[in-house]
Write a protein that holds these residues in place. Structure first.
Motif, PDB file in Angstrom:
ATOM      1  N   ILE A 147     -28.755  73.281 -65.919  1.00  0.00           N
ATOM      2  CA  ILE A 147     -28.121  72.540 -67.189  1.00  0.00           C
ATOM      3  C   ILE A 147     -28.516  73.619 -68.481  1.00  0.00           C
ATOM      4  N   PRO A 148     -27.344  74.028 -69.089  1.00  0.00           N
ATOM      5  CA  PRO A 148     -27.469  74.785 -70.251  1.00  0.00           C
ATOM      6  C   PRO A 148     -28.329  73.921 -71.247  1.00  0.00           C
ATOM      7  N   GLU A 149     -29.180  74.794 -72.399  1.00  0.00           N
ATOM      8  CA  GLU A 149     -29.807  73.956 -73.246  1.00  0.00           C
ATOM      9  C   GLU A 149     -29.946  74.981 -74.441  1.00  0.00           C
ATOM     10  N   TYR A 150     -30.108  74.423 -75.724  1.00  0.00           N
ATOM     11  CA  TYR A 150     -30.394  75.399 -76.654  1.00  0.00           C
ATOM     12  C   TYR A 150     -31.286  74.443 -77.815  1.00  0.00           C
ATOM     13  N   VAL A 151     -31.938  75.018 -78.610  1.00  0.00           N
ATOM     14  CA  VAL A 151     -32.679  74.433 -79.640  1.00  0.00           C
ATOM     15  C   VAL A 151     -32.020  74.828 -81.090  1.00  0.00           C
ATOM     16  N   ASP A 152     -31.818  73.534 -81.841  1.00  0.00           N
ATOM     17  CA  ASP A 152     -31.143  74.076 -83.121  1.00  0.00           C
ATOM     18  C   ASP A 152     -32.141  74.618 -84.334  1.00  0.00           C
ATOM     19  N   GLY A 153     -31.564  74.673 -85.431  1.00  0.00           N
ATOM     20  CA  GLY A 153     -32.403  75.087 -86.372  1.00  0.00           C
ATOM     21  C   GLY A 153     -33.440  74.044 -86.995  1.00  0.00           C
ATOM     22  N   ALA A 154     -33.040  72.751 -86.583  1.00  0.00           N
ATOM     23  CA  ALA A 154     -34.290  71.486 -86.890  1.00  0.00           C
ATOM     24  C   ALA A 154     -35.195  71.348 -85.772  1.00  0.00           C
ATOM     25  N   GLY A 155     -34.940  72.208 -84.749  1.00  0.00           N
ATOM     26  CA  GLY A 155     -36.068  72.034 -83.594  1.00  0.00           C
ATOM     27  C   GLY A 155     -35.604  71.038 -82.569  1.00  0.00           C
ATOM     28  N   VAL A 156     -34.345  70.543 -82.507  1.00  0.00           N
ATOM     29  CA  VAL A 156     -34.036  69.401 -81.813  1.00  0.00           C
ATOM     30  C   VAL A 156     -33.551  70.309 -80.442  1.00  0.00           C
ATOM     31  N   ARG A 157     -33.961  70.047 -79.357  1.00  0.00           N
ATOM     32  CA  ARG A 157     -33.654  70.610 -78.108  1.00  0.00           C
ATOM     33  C   ARG A 157     -32.686  69.896 -77.294  1.00  0.00           C
ATOM     34  N   ARG A 159     -29.935  69.388 -74.350  1.00  0.00           N
ATOM     35  CA  ARG A 159     -29.628  69.618 -72.933  1.00  0.00           C
ATOM     36  C   ARG A 159     -27.880  69.299 -72.644  1.00  0.00           C
ATOM     37  N   VAL A 160     -27.325  70.133 -72.262  1.00  0.00           N
ATOM     38  CA  VAL A 160     -25.750  69.962 -72.250  1.00  0.00           C
ATOM     39  C   VAL A 160     -25.313  69.718 -70.677  1.00  0.00           C
ATOM     40  N   ILE A 161     -25.513  68.428 -70.427  1.00  0.00           N
ATOM     41  CA  ILE A 161     -25.182  68.241 -68.926  1.00  0.00           C
ATOM     42  C   ILE A 161     -23.631  68.047 -68.814  1.00  0.00           C
ATOM     43  N   ALA A 162     -22.887  67.569 -69.713  1.00  0.00           N
ATOM     44  CA  ALA A 162     -21.327  67.845 -69.493  1.00  0.00           C
ATOM     45  C   ALA A 162     -20.717  68.006 -71.004  1.00  0.00           C
ATOM     46  N   GLY A 163     -19.696  68.531 -71.155  1.00  0.00           N
ATOM     47  CA  GLY A 163     -18.874  68.755 -72.430  1.00  0.00           C
ATOM     48  C   GLY A 163     -19.570  70.151 -73.307  1.00  0.00           C
ATOM     49  N   ASP A 164     -19.265  70.011 -74.419  1.00  0.00           N
ATOM     50  CA  ASP A 164     -19.946  71.198 -75.185  1.00  0.00           C
ATOM     51  C   ASP A 164     -20.666  70.467 -76.580  1.00  0.00           C
ATOM     52  N   SER A 165     -21.711  71.470 -76.640  1.00  0.00           N
ATOM     53  CA  SER A 165     -22.378  71.199 -77.934  1.00  0.00           C
ATOM     54  C   SER A 165     -22.989  72.442 -78.609  1.00  0.00           C
ATOM     55  N   GLY A 166     -22.852  72.501 -79.927  1.00  0.00           N
ATOM     56  CA  GLY A 166     -23.441  73.749 -80.695  1.00  0.00           C
ATOM     57  C   GLY A 166     -23.072  75.127 -80.132  1.00  0.00           C
ATOM     58  N   GLY A 167     -21.834  75.084 -79.511  1.00  0.00           N
ATOM     59  CA  GLY A 167     -21.095  76.317 -78.985  1.00  0.00           C
ATOM     60  C   GLY A 167     -21.487  76.695 -77.618  1.00  0.00           C
ATOM     61  N   VAL A 168     -22.441  75.540 -76.905  1.00  0.00           N
ATOM     62  CA  VAL A 168     -22.899  75.660 -75.454  1.00  0.00           C
ATOM     63  C   VAL A 168     -21.931  74.939 -74.533  1.00  0.00           C
ATOM     64  N   ALA A 169     -21.452  75.365 -73.612  1.00  0.00           N
ATOM     65  CA  ALA A 169     -20.631  74.828 -72.371  1.00  0.00           C
ATOM     66  C   ALA A 169     -21.817  74.176 -71.641  1.00  0.00           C
ATOM     67  N   GLY A 170     -21.517  72.785 -71.210  1.00  0.00           N
ATOM     68  CA  GLY A 170     -22.150  72.103 -70.402  1.00  0.00           C
ATOM     69  C   GLY A 170     -21.923  72.397 -68.866  1.00  0.00           C
ATOM     70  N   ALA A 171     -23.034  71.821 -68.160  1.00  0.00           N
ATOM     71  CA  ALA A 171     -23.136  72.126 -66.579  1.00  0.00           C
ATOM     72  C   ALA A 171     -21.737  71.706 -65.835  1.00  0.00           C
ATOM     73  N   VAL A 172     -21.420  70.566 -66.422  1.00  0.00           N
ATOM     74  CA  VAL A 172     -19.972  69.934 -65.825  1.00  0.00           C
ATOM     75  C   VAL A 172     -18.763  69.879 -66.985  1.00  0.00           C
ATOM     76  N   ARG A 173     -17.699  70.272 -66.415  1.00  0.00           N
ATOM     77  CA  ARG A 173     -16.536  69.541 -67.208  1.00  0.00           C
ATOM     78  C   ARG A 173     -15.661  68.913 -66.359  1.00  0.00           C
ATOM     79  N   ARG A 174     -15.082  67.754 -66.894  1.00  0.00           N
ATOM     80  CA  ARG A 174     -14.053  67.054 -66.110  1.00  0.00           C
ATOM     81  C   ARG A 174     -12.880  66.858 -66.707  1.00  0.00           C
ATOM     82  N   PRO A 175     -11.733  66.883 -65.735  1.00  0.00           N
ATOM     83  CA  PRO A 175     -10.359  66.631 -66.859  1.00  0.00           C
ATOM     84  C   PRO A 175     -10.258  64.927 -66.762  1.00  0.00           C
TER      85      PRO A 175
END
Length: 289
Positions: A147-157, A159-175
């Motif tokens: 499961i891709p994850e990132y920590v943003d500038g405010a310290g928020v962790r 975890r990108v299970i599906a979709g996209d956030s902060g330029g990070v693609a999640g583990a799953v994409r569904r049509p």
């Protein structure tokens, strides 16, 4: 704050959910109930469970069928063993996810592999469009490192299970439904913004602490249904908080549910029951995704 939002969505409604039990007596909270399916299309159900007493989870969820939608299970604590009629088997542990496309039909079980300690997690039901309800079933175990994850500038962790956030693609994409499923860990006082496509229905569920969404407080174990009045959502954590953020493109198709079957017409439901009784789910082939 990452992902700045110019028109934050407001909280349309707060939902505490309904205490219930399912499977072999597992105690849980049904947060997204059947009466909210049209409003939160394409999402059909969200169950949250957080049990310290083994008697409240030890029975698990013995063999049961599904047809016509997808199940997403995400664990926070504890371990559950999955087995299904297509021969799949996996152990779902803390921080891991499992994405199952029931499609034309699967029989599966989810049973705890512990006799003490905390069992905590979520199961989300995601509808399939009419054209895909009878697709070949699919199954995927997603261990925590996948499961891709990132920590943003405010310290928020994040975890990108599906979709996209902060330029990070999640583990799953569904049509078709284009789901977003984030697990947010916010330090006290931290803010977080997530862009949301126009027309996508969205909600968040606080499972630790509390957050503020455009002036509205959202307490622990509460869901906030977000209005469709903005280009994203902005959260502010009161204290250390953890939040699920879920969004998706509505299908705008008829929803007919009978227990574990979700189709578009009553006749399709009757056919699902006949097929299950005839043993046709047991031989389902499974596709990868």
């Amino acid at each position: 704050m990452e992902n700045p939002i110019t028109r934050p969505r407001s909280v349309e409604r707060l939902v505490a959910g309904q205490a219930t039990s399912d499977g072999a007596g597992v105690k849980l909270t049904r947060v997204l109930t059947q009466d909210l399916q049209r409003r939160l299309d394409p999402f059909l159900m969200l169950d949250a469970f957080r049990n310290e007493n083994p008697e409240d989870y030890i029975g698990g969820f013995p063999n049961h069928p599904h047809r016509g939608f997808e199940t997403v299970t995400y664990m926070i604590a504890g371990r559950m063993r999955h087995r299904d009629s297509a021969g799949n088997e996996g152990l779902l542990g803390p921080g891991g996810a499992q994405w199952m496309t029931a499609g034309s039909g699967l029989i599966h079980s989810e049973l705890p592999e512990q006799e003490e300690g905390l069992m905590e997690g979520f199961q989300l039901w995601l509808n399939l469009p009419a054209k895909a309800k009878m697709c070949a079933p699919g199954y995927r175990d997603i261990p925590p490192p996948a499961i891709p994850e990132y920590v943003d500038g405010a310290g928020v962790r994040v975890r990108v299970i599906a979709g996209d956030s902060g330029g990070v693609a999640g583990a799953v994409r569904r049509p078709d439904t284009e789901p977003l499923f984030l697990d947010l860990h916010l330090p006290a006082g931290a803010g977080f913004g997530q862009a949301l496509p126009a027309g996508h229905n969205a909600f968040l569920y606080v499972y630790r602490g509390s957050v503020i969404v455009r002036g509205a407080p959202v307490a622990d174990r509460h869901m906030a249904i977000l209005g469709n009045d903005g280009d994203g959502v902005v959260l502010q954590a009161d204290g250390d908080s953890r939040v699920l953020l879920v969004a998706g493109r509505p299908l705008q198709e008829p929803i007919v549910q009978y227990g574990p079957f979700v189709m578009n017409t009553a006749e399709q439901i009757h056919q699902a029951v006949r097929d299950y009784q005839a043993g046709k789910f047991a031989a389902a082939a499974v596709q990868a995704f």
